[in-house]
Design a protein around this motif. Sequence first.
Motif: not given
Lengths: 321, 268
Positions: A113-117
């Motif tokens: 999960y990169m936790h960015d859109l």
Amino acid sequence: MPDFLDTKKRLPNLGIGLGLRRELATETLESESRIDWLELVPENYMGLGGACRERLESARNKFPLVTHGINLSIGSTDDLNSEYLSKLKKLLDLIDAPWFSDHLCFTSCDGIYMHDLLPLPRSKEAIKLIAEKVKRVQETIGRPFLLENISYYMNVPGCEMNDSQFLAEVAEKADCGLLLDVNNVYVNSLNHGFDPYQYLDQIPLERTVQIHVAGHKQGSEYVIDTHGSAVVEPVFELLQYVLERVEAKGVMLERDQNFPEFEEILLEVDRIRAISDAAAQVRHSGMPPRAASAIKQFERKAAPAGRKDLAEVKHARVLSA
Amino acid sequence: MSSLHEIEKTLTSIWMQRQPVESAQSLSCLLEADQFDADGARLYARLIGYGHEDVLTSIYPYCAQLLGNSWEKLVKKYVSLFPPDHFHLNSSARRFPQFLNEHCTDLLEKRAYLAELADYEWLEMELLEVDTAVSVTERTPLSDPEAFVSLGPVLNPTLAVRTYKYPIQKIVDLLDEGKGSRKKFAPEKSHVAMYRDPFSHRVRIVELDDNAQVLLSEAAVSSYGQLAKRCVELNPERNPQSSVTDLIELIEQFHEINLFVGDRKVGK
């Protein structure tokens, strides 16, 4: 007529809302007279107790709530995360949300999960994958689902079409609703040099259930979707353009950082309400909607974006206390 | 043409700074080098990197304070070895103490307490968010002798007790005062009780001595009377009456600070 348009007719009209943010929670929860509903980020409440839970309980006792997720990762080739869906469903059932939304992007790949859109390759393959996943999500959750157009800062490899075509095809094939972020349309138009009104004319606006209005920041290289400034006039104009053409069931202001006095936020909510009311009159009167405004094009500079600009771009808050 | 998965995988690898931006040219869909927006890719890599640093710094402020300029580099190493594997943002920081233990022997040689300090900081984060309802019930005064024998304490269900090899709370207190970042600490066993207050939802931290730690570890299955007996056993040199008086005071304190949240009946 696609099924989703029938569904949209049955959705309640929530009015004008605000994003529920921890930093503004006290003032927000005391402003029922000027805010009709709240949107919350489900990841900040799913399976969490303590202060998050108390805030959620307070909010649901006072306002209609909908969720706007950040980690469904609908465009990822990873399978849907069953733990995520199960916790999201539990939350949505608790708050009895009339609809829920996430972003047209990917946030994870191969379990990371990169936790960015993150922007997707706008390809037929992506459309097919997303349409299938959206259908499974709607079946699992059992509530209408909306996808939001994101702001993006690069065209990733593998794009076969422009952003409006991609959004339109995804919405039609998935038969879902749209959460139209007019600030994202504006920011993208500046960063990528297109006409935002033409963009709006090319997407199935009739699928719009919810609209986001927000502020942005002009960085040294890019215009950044920070949700940390006042809404600019061209964004209000885009909102008016949309609302004179289609009914949205909820319009809301996103303010996530660099918080001003709360009254300033409420004044922006008032402004959105005034635009919404005026646009509804135009829709109902049969008068022709207004034409597109002229937009000043942003010239992209060569200098790299500084850390200060970038550090303001955050999509989810960290600590929940 | 590259598959969607191949593109996402390559971009993820670049954005997570596991491979250089230039490696995107390996994607077969990129026939010409100028087709790839390298500046955009670097921007996303920086954004994602800042996001990771933000979350780690928010959760581990003491570790960040201690490590100063080397913090950013350490976060990068952590993320490369333990990439975020959960949709919950804070969860991406949960394996940091494990990372310190397994991959930072050089750091631990200088500051052997660092992994314990990280455990302390993560525990606080975890208890802030844990989905456990805490309710406080009315209690019977311990002055009633029958209650003393037939009742025991209900522990706050979020309670976690840690025994550390180093004086972690003392280190934290010094760091709070702006001291201690250069100080060396010798091993010194310490016990810390952490729990979430049911009213403020803040995490409360209590230092325990050896006896208090033993009593607390037995409190969930003991009556107040049994705890009193145990307290006397633990202090053989002391006047038993003084030990019991101190225990009653401790129990009252634990109730006051909501570490105990009520009474429960104890079977005979």
